[in-house]
Design a protein around this motif. Structure first.
Motif, PDB file in Angstrom:
ATOM      1  N   UNK A  48       0.694  -1.214   0.173  1.00  0.00           N
ATOM      2  CA  UNK A  48      -0.040  -0.136   0.025  1.00  0.00           C
ATOM      3  C   UNK A  48       0.943   1.488   0.035  1.00  0.00           C
ATOM      4  N   UNK A  49       0.386   2.318  -0.652  1.00  0.00           N
ATOM      5  CA  UNK A  49       1.188   3.476  -0.739  1.00  0.00           C
ATOM      6  C   UNK A  49       0.379   4.670  -0.545  1.00  0.00           C
ATOM      7  N   UNK A  50       0.475   5.912  -0.150  1.00  0.00           N
ATOM      8  CA  UNK A  50      -0.516   6.803   0.040  1.00  0.00           C
ATOM      9  C   UNK A  50       0.243   8.029  -0.767  1.00  0.00           C
ATOM     10  N   UNK A  51      -0.509   8.466  -1.431  1.00  0.00           N
ATOM     11  CA  UNK A  51      -0.083   9.625  -2.235  1.00  0.00           C
ATOM     12  C   UNK A  51       0.312  10.734  -1.466  1.00  0.00           C
ATOM     13  N   UNK A  52       1.333  11.437  -1.698  1.00  0.00           N
ATOM     14  CA  UNK A  52       1.959  12.490  -0.919  1.00  0.00           C
ATOM     15  C   UNK A  52       1.077  14.080  -1.171  1.00  0.00           C
ATOM     16  N   UNK A  53      -0.096  13.831  -0.852  1.00  0.00           N
ATOM     17  CA  UNK A  53      -0.983  15.274  -0.987  1.00  0.00           C
ATOM     18  C   UNK A  53      -2.254  15.180  -0.227  1.00  0.00           C
ATOM     19  N   UNK A  54      -2.765  16.179   0.087  1.00  0.00           N
ATOM     20  CA  UNK A  54      -3.950  16.285   0.835  1.00  0.00           C
ATOM     21  C   UNK A  54      -5.027  17.270   0.361  1.00  0.00           C
ATOM     22  N   UNK A  55      -6.076  17.120   0.737  1.00  0.00           N
ATOM     23  CA  UNK A  55      -7.085  18.010   0.332  1.00  0.00           C
ATOM     24  C   UNK A  55      -7.353  18.840   1.697  1.00  0.00           C
ATOM     25  N   UNK A  56      -8.214  19.714   1.581  1.00  0.00           N
ATOM     26  CA  UNK A  56      -8.682  20.508   2.839  1.00  0.00           C
ATOM     27  C   UNK A  56      -9.865  20.021   3.584  1.00  0.00           C
ATOM     28  N   UNK A  57     -10.575  19.301   2.918  1.00  0.00           N
ATOM     29  CA  UNK A  57     -11.663  18.501   3.642  1.00  0.00           C
ATOM     30  C   UNK A  57     -11.404  17.156   3.301  1.00  0.00           C
ATOM     31  N   UNK A  95      -3.987  18.735   7.527  1.00  0.00           N
ATOM     32  CA  UNK A  95      -4.601  20.044   7.193  1.00  0.00           C
ATOM     33  C   UNK A  95      -6.168  19.728   6.778  1.00  0.00           C
ATOM     34  N   UNK A  96      -6.680  18.741   7.285  1.00  0.00           N
ATOM     35  CA  UNK A  96      -7.942  18.429   7.279  1.00  0.00           C
ATOM     36  C   UNK A  96      -9.069  19.120   8.050  1.00  0.00           C
ATOM     37  N   UNK A  97      -9.652  20.118   7.348  1.00  0.00           N
ATOM     38  CA  UNK A  97     -10.526  21.097   7.970  1.00  0.00           C
ATOM     39  C   UNK A  97     -11.844  20.226   8.760  1.00  0.00           C
ATOM     40  N   UNK A  98     -12.137  19.180   8.050  1.00  0.00           N
ATOM     41  CA  UNK A  98     -13.294  18.275   8.465  1.00  0.00           C
ATOM     42  C   UNK A  98     -13.039  17.758   9.878  1.00  0.00           C
ATOM     43  N   UNK A  99     -11.759  17.924  10.609  1.00  0.00           N
ATOM     44  CA  UNK A  99     -11.602  17.677  11.831  1.00  0.00           C
ATOM     45  C   UNK A  99     -11.911  18.993  12.819  1.00  0.00           C
ATOM     46  N   UNK A 100     -12.066  18.823  14.030  1.00  0.00           N
ATOM     47  CA  UNK A 100     -12.090  19.965  14.898  1.00  0.00           C
ATOM     48  C   UNK A 100     -10.604  20.181  15.429  1.00  0.00           C
ATOM     49  N   UNK A 102     -24.103  14.360  16.387  1.00  0.00           N
ATOM     50  CA  UNK A 102     -23.272  14.573  15.094  1.00  0.00           C
ATOM     51  C   UNK A 102     -21.994  15.120  15.860  1.00  0.00           C
ATOM     52  N   UNK A 103     -20.837  14.727  15.719  1.00  0.00           N
ATOM     53  CA  UNK A 103     -19.546  15.239  16.154  1.00  0.00           C
ATOM     54  C   UNK A 103     -18.417  15.178  15.244  1.00  0.00           C
ATOM     55  N   UNK A 104     -17.431  16.006  15.476  1.00  0.00           N
ATOM     56  CA  UNK A 104     -16.210  16.277  14.630  1.00  0.00           C
ATOM     57  C   UNK A 104     -15.159  15.906  15.605  1.00  0.00           C
ATOM     58  N   UNK A 105     -14.440  14.763  15.142  1.00  0.00           N
ATOM     59  CA  UNK A 105     -13.124  14.475  15.880  1.00  0.00           C
ATOM     60  C   UNK A 105     -12.252  15.281  15.958  1.00  0.00           C
ATOM     61  N   UNK A 106     -11.551  15.550  17.101  1.00  0.00           N
ATOM     62  CA  UNK A 106     -10.718  16.492  17.471  1.00  0.00           C
ATOM     63  C   UNK A 106      -9.391  15.825  16.936  1.00  0.00           C
ATOM     64  N   UNK A 126       6.957   7.353  13.535  1.00  0.00           N
ATOM     65  CA  UNK A 126       5.501   7.276  13.290  1.00  0.00           C
ATOM     66  C   UNK A 126       4.806   7.770  14.420  1.00  0.00           C
ATOM     67  N   UNK A 127       3.511   8.234  14.104  1.00  0.00           N
ATOM     68  CA  UNK A 127       2.548   8.927  15.129  1.00  0.00           C
ATOM     69  C   UNK A 127       1.334   8.503  14.849  1.00  0.00           C
ATOM     70  N   UNK A 128       0.621   8.111  16.084  1.00  0.00           N
ATOM     71  CA  UNK A 128      -0.709   7.836  15.929  1.00  0.00           C
ATOM     72  C   UNK A 128      -1.535   8.798  16.204  1.00  0.00           C
ATOM     73  N   UNK A 129      -2.402   9.505  15.196  1.00  0.00           N
ATOM     74  CA  UNK A 129      -3.189  10.400  15.264  1.00  0.00           C
ATOM     75  C   UNK A 129      -4.644  10.211  15.008  1.00  0.00           C
ATOM     76  N   UNK A 130      -5.345  11.243  15.153  1.00  0.00           N
ATOM     77  CA  UNK A 130      -6.820  11.107  14.616  1.00  0.00           C
ATOM     78  C   UNK A 130      -7.036  10.800  13.276  1.00  0.00           C
TER      79      UNK A 130
END
Length: 1008
Positions: A96-105, A727-732, A778-782, A798-802
């Motif tokens: 598995x490989x994650x693309x080195x990009x991220x969207x705002x939401x 940089x995910x604004x879907x998170x709180x 309805x909640x937004x994870x922090x 490595x880091x475990x995050x939301x």
């Protein structure tokens, strides 16, 4: 507060003596976190220091969140949206490989071009990224000015359609030529009254169909057809979930949410569509406009649900042939996703209960009916051959790839249902164990990115995870009152440690020998000690007056450090654990570092550990509850994170504080949507909750209730770099300031669930309604970082995050990173030295230039019988760099024996000198051990059974025999020659594989 260090650029220096070479003192930034300094000498004129940095490498622990799944063109890989990132799962190579990009939401939909080179990734806010899957980079940014539900390329790759609101928009697809604007709007189609949901194209890209929540399906022409501009289809009683064209036909299948399938037949074949020819001056004007600027202007097409009879004359007509229902009488199961393979005529449907059906159309004959889970199936995709079916369940974060003909799973991955809490690296760095609030312990392979085992024995949240020194035993602590040990050989829970009284364990630690297991209690403030061999409780350590927040063993000694909310850190000696116990306390009036020695207390008849007279305050008299504690890899330093956002460093031998870092301003916490105070004031209650030293001990990682991970230099006590993990604004708590547009005179709009009408949304009851599910929220994870760990190899952390398990590694894409370079080192001179067979000088110059291809060429040009001489002549400064290069080459090169020979000769020739620098060389040696261990495990699998070994040997002999017989006419064998012929020389054939031939590696020439 840590002072940030900026990257140094090239600086021109003027000296009194032009002939002297300018030098720069060595920078203490370690290579383990990307701070390796490259010093450049350019004739005393310029000095350039290049600092490589850690970059995002991969995302583990989360395989699917929301959005649509896609198969690549070859059908061997699945593209899955994970939060605001996209992961590609290679099913053939098991990686598995994650693309080195991220969207705002969070990613809402992904559209893949027919050739598989481009992808359009659209998030929930309507922002789109045009991504090249070949070079894995973002080519263009675009905003659709509204929420997009689906996007689909035409089969010919010239157009793509997006559905947003109640309209569909067709754009010119970006081509391979350079354009000023990648997205050019061609046509806008109106017709549905409610939101559009799905898109499907005909095989010839002449028409496309759009489904809507108003229970209608619309067929639009992609060109100016005379007999088909638009056509509206009804017949359903619920929202349309999917619509599919039949292969090489305009016949259509529509599926609604209530489980109904309608089959529509068209009276016109695709070849019967006629282009609308303009007449008169309009034709001349249109032709001139198309020649000048093709597709520059937008065309609007407005459809009518009930057109006039005169408009229907000579037009395409649809008739409903049949209507089928998936639900039986009395059952009510929402249809949530569907996919159709046109060549195989296979229809796959998923439902809210987790059941999926396979039907063959148009007969609607049932092939299979199975259950994935008890959660709704959110997305379905079928690969190009029609053999593999991918299912995504957003409720469980589950991704499945199922081969329906053999009824077996190709891929079955699931992340933690709740957030991850802790992680641990194995000693060789090949595995990562994670524990979550869902009570599961998962083990991940760092090379493939897949989870290969899940332990579910815990009945409550896992609070701590650690490996033993062997790397094949995982010890975990949980809130269910148990500490469990898991065996990675047989994949079983072979030890369960419990306390005399029920208690909740908050942390766990294992000593370097793997014989002693300790766990801290959250409610009884005690530390429990067990024996790994017998499982017996050895001792219960008392003395803390608050919950135990962290435990850590000294890597070099049998000393246990415990951190607690009572503002103390205690060091426990396990050597004299069978005689006495000492209780040391601190008074709040004493300055930091004061030791109070009370009288001795001993409980006769009990097994106890001796507490060393080294108890110190973790910080000053303010909020100073200890939250995390960790030892440096050499055991000579102790770091403690406290509630006042400080990191203090201590000498464990003398119990003296050696330094501190103020990290409150480096956290930069965000403001949650429902916070009444600003982010600046709320930061006073935030702190670092996890610490981790780098592999060489010169830097420390710190993370906590923030979206940043800070790397500090321990000796200089400065901030090296801050990593924004998301940089995910879907998170709180992502933004520092609230959005004022959400603040109204009636209150904050964040309190209202805006997504109630979406799939799986919470239904908002009418005023006065008392019945309903009152637990629906309805909640937004922090966003937060729960655990940090550095790889023993020093190459990644490595880091475990939301967001999941994020892995950052050294940026290997650095093209120019020289070492002690001068003007006499050039690629031409390196190759000239190789031609003169001056291998030592060529290798030294190649490492000074530090280009990987030149390094590989220089090392592989050395004959195998001269490796010992060349390796013994290398300076000590370059031995470490050669070992690091060999470790990285083991992962990609096929010449295993050649590089193993280099490793052996280097370690034999320089082994005694390397021992004196064992602490500095430890990351490089562990990285080398990890690479060799991976090859050893792969080869050892072939020799588990004697018959397997013989089978492989016979295959090698057969392959050698076939290669010799190729192109040679086989003579007829006389009778009886087979019996008279002797057995083949197995050893001789086996040696041919390893023996160097002219032109091969180690034969004195470069690789072919």
């Amino acid at each position: 507060m840590g002072r940030p260090v900026k990257n140094l650029k090239c600086v021109s220096l003027r000296e009194k003596e032009p002939s002297a070479a300018a030098t720069v003192p060595a920078c203490p930034l370690p290579a383990a976190v990307g701070g390796e300094k490259a010093q450049v000498k350019m004739g005393a004129e310029h000095i350039c220091e290049v600092f490589s940095s850690d970059v995002f490498s991969n995302l583990l622990g989360t395989v699917y969140r929301c959005g649509n799944l896609n198969f690549t063109c070859d059908g061997n890989s699945v593209i899955s949206p994970v939060g605001n990132r996209v992961t590609v799962f290679d099913l053939k190579n098991n990686k598995s490989d994650t693309l080195p990009l991220a969207t705002r939401y969070n990613v809402k939909c992904v559209g893949l071009s027919p050739d598989g080179r481009l992808a359009i990734i659209v998030d929930e806010g309507g922002d789109a990224l045009l991504v090249s899957l070949v070079c894995r980079s973002v080519l263009h940014h675009f905003h659709f000015k509204g929420a997009v539900h689906s996007v689909s390329f035409s089969p010919d790759g010239r157009k793509f359609v997006v559905t947003k609101g109640n309209i569909a928009q067709m754009y010119h697809a970006p081509g391979r030529k350079r354009e000023f604007n990648a997205f050019i709007l061609d046509k806008t189609y109106f017709g549905p009254y409610d939101e559009t949901t799905c898109i499907d194209w005909t095989d010839d890209s002449r028409c496309f169909a759009v489904g809507s929540k108003d229970m209608s399906t619309w067929v639009f022409g992609a060109e100016r057809w005379d007999n088909l501009i638009y056509y509206a289809l009804g017949g359903h009683k619920d929202a349309i979930v999917a619509c599919f064209f039949e292969s090489s036909s305009l016949d259509l299948y529509t599926l609604s949410q209530d489980g109904a399938l309608c089959v529509w037949q068209c009276d016109t074949p695709p070849e019967g569509l006629r282009l609308k020819a303009p007449t008169g001056w309009k034709a001349d004007l249109l032709q001139r406009e198309e020649e000048d600027a093709e597709g520059e202007e937008e065309t609007t097409i407005r459809g009518k649900a009930a057109p006039a009879p005169e408009e229907q004359r000579g037009k395409v007509k649809y008739s409903r042939l049949a209507k089928y229902f998936f639900n039986k009488e009395g059952d009510f199961n929402h249809l949530t996703a569907a996919a159709y393979h046109k060549k195989v005529h296979l229809l796959v449907t998923g439902f809210a209960s987790g059941i999926f059906h396979l039907h063959e159309l148009p007969e609607f004959s049932l092939i299979h009916s199975l259950s994935v889970s008890d959660q709704r199936v959110a997305s379905i995709a079928i690969n190009s051959s029609g053999d593999w079916i991918a299912f995504g369940c957003s409720g469980l974060g589950q991704l499945l790839v199922w081969e329906w003909q053999s009824e077996s799973y190709v891929l079955k991955q699931q992340g933690h249902f709740n957030s991850m809490v802790s992680l641990a690296y194995s000693p060789d760095g090949q595995r990562i164990a994670t524990g979550g609030d869902d009570g599961k312990v998962k083990v991940w392979n760092t090379l493939s990115g897949f989870c290969f085992i899940t332990f579910t024995e815990h009945s409550s949240g896992v609070t701590g995870v650690t490996f033993t020194s062997t790397g094949y035993v995982i010890v975990t602590s949980s809130m269910d009152g148990t500490v469990r040990a898991f065996d990675l050989h047989r994949y079983r829970n072979f030890r369960t440690f419990t306390s005399p009284r029920p208690t909740q364990f908050s942390c766990v630690a294992v000593d370097s020998s793997g014989e002693i297991v300790s766990a801290g209690a959250q409610d009884s403030f005690e530390i429990f000690i067990w024996s790994m061999q017998t499982g017996r409780l050895l001792d219960v350590l008392s003395g803390h007056e608050g919950p135990i927040s962290g435990l850590c063993f000294n890597p070099m000694k049998s000393i246990l450090a415990s951190a607690s909310w009572d503002k103390t850190v205690r060091l426990w000696d396990m050597v004299d654990s069978w005689r006495t116990t000492e209780t040391l306390a601190l008074t709040s009036d004493d300055p930091p570092g004061t030791i109070v020695q009370p009288g001795l207390e001993q409980d006769e008849g009990s097994v106890a550990c001796r507490l060393e007279p080294r108890v110190f305050l973790a910080s000053d008299l303010r909020l100073s509850a200890a939250l995390a504690v960790t030892f440096r890899p050499d055991g000579a330093e102790l770091a403690v994170a406290t509630l006042n956002s400080q990191i203090t460093f201590w000498d464990p031998e003398n119990a003296v504080q050696t330094g501190s870092i103020e990290g409150r301003h480096d956290l930069k916490t965000g403001r949650k949507e429902l916070d009444k105070i600003t982010a600046k004031h709320s930061a006073k209650g935030k702190a670092f909750t996890t610490l981790c030293y780098s592999a060489d001990g010169q830097s420390i990682l710190a993370g906590g209730m923030s979206k940043f991970v800070c790397i500090y230099h321990v000796k200089e006590q400065i901030l090296r770099k801050k990593f924004e993990i998301s940089c995910n604004l879907s998170l709180d708590a992502m933004e520092e300031f609230l959005n004022r547009r959400k603040m109204t005179e009636f209150g904050n709009l964040a309190l209202i669930d805006q997504d109630a009408a979406e799939e799986g949304g919470v239904a908002i009851p009418l005023p006065g309604v008392k019945k309903g599910d009152m637990s629906s929220r309805h909640f937004k994870p922090e966003i937060r970082v729960t655990s940090l760990r550095f790889s023993p190899t020093g190459r990644c952390w490595a880091a475990t995050t939301t967001e999941g398990l994020l892995i950052y590694s050294l940026d290997a894409r650095m093209l120019f990173d020289p070492f002690e370079l001068d003007t006499s080192v050039t690629p031409g001179r390196i190759r000239a030295a190789l031609r003169q067979r001056d291998f030592t000088r060529a290798i030294l110059m190649a490492f000074r230039l530090n280009e990987r291809k030149l390094l590989q060429e220089a090392l592989e040009s050395v004959p195998w019988d001269e490796i010992e001489v060349v390796s013994s002549s290398l300076p000590d400064l370059y031995v470490e760099k050669v070992l690091e290069f060999l470790a990285s080459s083991f992962e990609v090169s096929r010449h295993l024996e050649f590089y193993l020979l280099w490793t052996q000769k280097l370690l034999v020739a320089h082994g005694q000198k390397l021992k004196s620098r064992a602490g500095k060389l430890l990351p490089a040696v562990q990285f080398l051990q990890k690479s060799i261990q991976r090859h050893w495990e792969d080869i050892s699998k072939l020799y588990v059974l004697p018959e397997c070994c013989d089978w492989n040997r016979y295959n090698v002999q057969y392959a050698l025999a076939v290669s010799k017989q190729r192109g040679v006419k086989r003579p007829s064998d006389p009778p009886g020659s087979e019996d008279e012929a002797g057995p083949p020389d197995d050893d001789e054939d086996g040696l041919h594989l390893l023996r160097g031939r002219p032109g091969e590696v180690g034969a004195g020439g470069p690789l072919p």
